[in-house]
Design an enzyme around this catalytic site. Structure first.
Site, PDB file in Angstrom:
ATOM      1  N   ASP A   1      21.078  45.969  65.347  1.00 48.82           N
ATOM      2  CA  ASP A   1      19.791  45.782  65.384  1.00 48.82           C
ATOM      3  C   ASP A   1      19.483  46.717  66.666  1.00 48.82           C
ATOM      4  OD1 ASP A   1      18.897  43.794  63.719  1.00 48.82           O
ATOM      5  OD2 ASP A   1      20.010  42.128  64.516  1.00 48.82           O
TER       6      ASP A   1
ATOM      7  N   ASP B   1      20.519  38.028  63.815  1.00 53.86           N
ATOM      8  CA  ASP B   1      20.226  37.074  64.702  1.00 53.86           C
ATOM      9  C   ASP B   1      19.400  35.818  63.897  1.00 53.86           C
ATOM     10  OD1 ASP B   1      17.947  38.568  64.618  1.00 53.86           O
ATOM     11  OD2 ASP B   1      17.803  38.806  66.639  1.00 53.86           O
TER      12      ASP B   1
ATOM     13  N   ASP C   1      19.024  37.031  58.402  1.00 53.96           N
ATOM     14  CA  ASP C   1      20.217  38.024  58.511  1.00 53.96           C
ATOM     15  C   ASP C   1      21.519  37.380  58.133  1.00 53.96           C
ATOM     16  OD1 ASP C   1      18.530  39.942  59.761  1.00 53.96           O
ATOM     17  OD2 ASP C   1      18.826  39.211  61.812  1.00 53.96           O
TER      18      ASP C   1
END
Length: 995
Positions: free
Chosen positions: A382, A710, A714
């Site tokens: 990310d 997170d 996900d």
């Protein structure tokens, strides 16, 4: 507050005061009544709160929560009782090798008894069966070492478990606090949000678009919508819409619930009985070690059978002694072949490695994940908080009448509104900015708190949302909009990319207003009006294009953009909102499911540009990963231009590199997707399901993929990745449970550091495997060739018949005890070599012990056996290199001295081998003294060997005799040749590698 818990079954009766000594009993009955006698789903939420003696607005006090924790116990399911220490110690003896050694003890004891019985009158013999006694003592010492090593590893794993212990949000002392899930008690108020794991059973007090996945409990595959309304009749577990249950997970929305059951008094606890202890599956490394040990054992058995058959054919067995000596030979070969402490050392080295990782913020949940870490070939990360600092700051506010900059960075609400060109900000622009920031702070679940230390600030919630709260405080927009109170919410989801709230204006007859925020391009599609110069007018196509152009401009400047909008509803009743659906009673079932009515005809008021600067250390980490053959892939929901700009700044792509969007991924078939993921390293405007597609595509190409995550959505991608990495700070509990590793600092550099550590740990495992196996193979070759060539070496007395072993079983056991313990463990913490991140990732299909290592093992084993047997030969009459000074000694005395020589040479040869085995190619003299633990282990081994040679009672036990000074020169000189031979081999290997 009265700290009694009232029995809910008596809710309809007048309350009465229980005697003081009955309070605690009554509390327990109250909790069990809520699970057994009374169904909380049929009881009004306020009455449940009253029964559990808690104010839903403030929650329990810390003192009351502690008292209830002492009474009800921790919030955890019962598990199988721990294995007692004495049983763990006895388990050290549950090993085929130990059974073999016990058989050797029995054989040795029988041999001693036979010799005693058949001894001639007056003949001297062993007063005690020293061989048997020594083998038993060594077994006990080995069991103690194994027990201690396992205890150390268990301690490390327990420490990791504590670091990854789940936490939950509860309302205590009037504020939301994050506590360990095990500390939750009946009466706690749970604060639930998307991605949370429900930590206990509870009765809903409030819910907004709350959906919970209950498949683990009810088998229902689709997340269930939850509402706090009291049920009119008893329902099956899966239909109790106003209850939440332990172990389920929130997939959408928010809610609050009062805990009605914890631990074994939850629905999961009622069906769990006891958690059965399951054996951990053997890791690939452990399987290979078992395979290697099995191969060695089979090879030794074959060698022993061949030798025994050859002896039987060539010399025959003339007495019971010959048979016993032959069996002892077989036992000696078996003892020499298998490194007894290998499994324990492997576990300890892995445990110490993950402890070092944890100290550097990488918490590996399973020891065997270290094996995969060192093999990572792609890291998918990310952007926000991992590649960047996650210190979101609103720097720009763009409104229809102009653009301003907000000064100040971080979360301190200190800064000013200034114009871009430095001139005074016009009043109409100020009003539009305040309206934009007011909308952003109302459509918001973030919270900013003063820290414990003066001048520090703590955030609760999403950092992006908190940045809007900070901006509103800087401009005092929060005060201007303080009279708006939230009455309903349509939460943000990764699919909607927006959030809306309905508020009541306390200064305008309670009229309702919608405030919304979200991705500008998404939110703009719901707007048909615009707020300019204090008035609302129609949004034109020109306005729309100007806004989209501004989004692109800010994105090119690496800003993350969020649009803000509002809508006056001109009514004080939710039911009167145009388009709202109600039931026959005129009630709204769930307003969060009617977004199309609430979010229509919005008024655009502006957008903010949020900056999240890249972490300074990440660029170096990306470069290091590239040198190590690891590709970095950035995945973000941001605008493609923002993603490409930050990726190029970090060195992930070239300056002119581009990002691939989620929509473009959706348009590809599998072959096109695989081609794209093999070339593209930046993905923007992606949804969580795209992460899963990317991971699976990379894995199809043979990559070992690490994936960070997170949010709750996900979790599938994180779980599917070879190395799932959850964020420790911003990550949801669901994602943490799916991950193999947790980043305590949410930092990309920590992933690269963990890969480096993983490679170092794996290198060290190979080092001590090379050392242990080559040393044990050296022992096998010494025994085997010593028996086969006994006549030529002078080991066998020409006047005797039967087998004469070059080294005793007790001596071989002692060698293994010395080398399998301290030196091997010390090699497990050897410093990393400089080239650890300058080579390509190891494939998981590669053998731990490959052909090159087997070459090392056999080569060193032959050299070790040769120098040992030469040293013995020098002290025996009739050998090839006999020292004539021994001719005056009888053969028995010569054998004692020769065995002492061989025994000592083999110990020192293995110590030199420990130094040589630290690298397959690099010279042992590079960083010779870098491992102080190894030198300490070598020193300890030398001292223990001296004791065996010079302490009289140990001479008797191990069949040794004190050596003269010249003999020590011979021992060290011959043993040193192992290091010399290793260096010569490395020179040739380095030359071949260069070619």
């Amino acid at each position: 507050m009265d700290d009694r818990i009232i029995d809910p079954s008596a809710l309809s009766r007048e309350p009465h005061v229980e005697p003081e000594d009955a309070k605690e009993t009554q509390e327990v009955k109250a909790q069990q009544a809520l699970l057994n006698d009374v169904d909380p789903s049929l009881t009004d939420a306020d009455q449940v709160a009253q029964a559990l003696n808690v104010d839903p607005r403030t929650g329990l006090s810390s003192d009351e929560a502690k008292r209830r924790l002492d009474k009800f116990g921790p919030n955890e399911l019962a598990s199988a009782p721990p294995v007692p220490k004495w049983k763990k110690f006895l388990q050290q003896f549950q090993d085929p090798l130990v059974y073999l050694l016990l058989a050797a003890t029995a054989i040795s004891l029988v041999a001693w008894i036979i010799e005693k019985v058949n001894a001639a009158p007056g003949a001297e013999g062993e007063a005690l069966p020293f061989d048997s006694i020594v083998i038993v003592l060594i077994l006990i010492v080995n069991a103690i070492l194994g027990y201690m090593q396992e205890a150390k590893a268990e301690e490390a794993v327990n420490a990791l478990s504590e670091m990854t212990a789940p936490t939950s949000n509860v309302l205590r002392n009037g504020r939301v606090e994050r506590i360990n899930t095990t500390d939750i008690v009946p009466g706690d108020i749970l604060v639930l949000g998307e991605g949370d794991t429900v930590p206990a059973d509870g009765r809903l007090l409030a819910a907004a678009s709350l959906r919970i996945a209950e498949a683990s409990l009810t088998g229902e595959s689709v997340p269930v919508g939850k509402k706090p309304a009291t049920l009119d009749s008893a329902k099956a577990l899966g239909d109790r819409a106003n209850m939440v249950f332990n172990g389920t997970s929130v997939t959408q929305g928010t809610g609050r619930a009062i805990v009605t059951g914890t631990g074994m008094n939850t629905q999961v606890g009622k069906i769990a009985d006891l958690l059965q202890s399951t054996e951990d599956e053997a890791t690939p490394l452990q399987k290979e070690m078992n395979h290697v040990s099995k191969i060695l054992g089979i090879a030794v058995c074959i060698i022993a059978v061949v030798v025994l058959l050859a002896l039987a054919v060539l010399e025959g067995f003339h007495s019971v002694h010959d048979v016993i000596d032959s069996l002892l030979l077989a036992v000696s070969l078996a003892v020499a072949a298998v490194p007894e402490g290998l499994a324990a050392i492997l576990t300890v080295v892995l445990a110490l490695g993950v402890q070092r990782m944890a100290a550097h913020h990488a918490i590996v949940k399973k020891l065997h994940s270290v094996e995969t870490l060192g093999s990572a070939s792609v890291i998918c990360s990310d952007k926000t908080g991992t590649l960047t600092r996650n210190e979101m700051t609103v720097e720009r506010v763009v409104v229809p009448s102009g653009e301003v900059e907000l000064t100040g960075t971080g979360y301190a609400p200190e800064g000013d509104m200034v114009s871009i060109d430095g001139s005074a900000v016009p009043e109409n622009v100020v009003n539009e900015v305040l309206a934009t920031l007011g909308a952003g702070t109302l459509a918001n679940d973030g919270e900013l708190r003063a820290g414990e230390k003066p001048g520090t600030w703590e955030i609760v919630g999403d950092p992006t949302e908190v940045s809007l709260v900070v901006a509103a405080r800087k401009t005092h927009a929060d005060k201007k909009f303080a009279h708006f109170d939230r009455v309903a919410e349509i939460p943000f989801t990764s699919e909607r990319k927006r959030m809306s709230v309905i508020t009541r204006n306390a200064t305008d007859a309670g009229k309702l207003t919608v405030f919304a925020k979200g991705a500008p391009d998404v939110l703009l599609s719901y707007c048909d009006r615009i707020y300019v110069n204090g008035a609302i007018r129609k949004l034109t196509e020109g306005d729309r294009q100007d806004i989209l152009d501004t989004v692109e401009r800010l994105s090119r400047e690496a800003y993350r953009t969020l649009g803000e909008a509002f809508r006056p509803l001109e009514t004080d009743s939710l039911a009167q909102i145009p388009g709202i659906r109600t039931n026959s009673a005129g009630e709204i079932s769930d307003i969060s499911e009617q977004a199309e009515a609430i979010e229509a005809h919005l008024v655009w008021c502006g957008m903010v540009g949020i900056i999240d600067p890249p972490r300074t250390e990440v660029r170096d980490a990306v470069a290091e990963a590239h040198r190590a053959g690891i590709r970095t892939v950035m995945i973000t929901g941001d605008h493609p231009l923002t993603a490409a700009r930050i990726a190029s700044d970090l060195g992930i792509i070239a300056k002119d590199g581009k990002a691939l969007t989620g929509d473009e991924l959706d348009a590809m078939d599998e072959a096109q997707l695989d081609k794209a993921t093999s070339e593209v390293s930046v993905y923007a405007r992606v949804a969580p399901e795209h992460k899963l597609k990317i991971v699976e595509s990379l894995q199809r190409q043979g990559n070992i993929a690490a994936m960070t995550g997170d949010g709750v959505n996900d979790a599938p991608a994180v779980k599917s990745a070879d190395i799932g990495v959850a964020m420790g700070i911003t990550g949801t509990e669901v994602t943490k449970q799916s991950a193999k590793m947790i980043l305590a600092d949410d930092n990309f550099s920590t992933i690269v550091a963990a890969v480096r550590e993983g490679r170092g740990i794996f290198d060290n495992i190979r080092k001590f495997l090379r050392y242990l196996l080559s040393s044990n193979v050296g022992e096998v070759f010494t025994v085997f060739f010593g028996v086969v060539f006994a006549g030529w070496l002078g080991i066998k007395n020409p006047e005797s018949v039967g087998v004469t072993v070059p080294l005793l079983a007790t001596q071989l056991l002692w060698i293994n005890l010395l080398t399998d313990a301290a030196p091997a463990l010390a090699m497990g913490v050897d410093p990393m070599t400089e080239d650890v991140m300058n080579r390509k990732p190891r494939k998981l299909t590669d053998r731990v012990i490959d052909g090159a290592m087997w070459g090392d093992i056999v080569y060193i084993g032959i050299i070790m056996a040769a120098v040992t047997l030469i040293g013995m030969d020098m002290h025996l009459t009739g050998g090839l290199f006999t020292d004539r000074s021994v001719d005056a000694m009888g053969h028995d005395a010569q054998m004692v001295e020769a065995r002492t020589m061989g025994f000592t040479i083999l110990v020192f040869a293995q110590l030199f081998n420990a130094i040589a085995s630290r690298s397959h190619l690099q010279s042992a003299f590079v960083g010779l003294f870098s491992n102080k633990w190894l030198w300490g282990a070598i020193g300890l081994s030398i001292v223990l060997q001296l004791l065996v040679i010079y302490v009289p009672f140990l001479n008797t036990a191990f069949g040794t005799t004190p050596l003269p000074p010249m003999a020590w020169l011979e021992c060290i000189g011959l043993a040193f040749f192992v290091l010399v031979a290793s260096e010569i081999r490395k020179i040739f290997l380095r030359m071949r590698a260069k070619k």
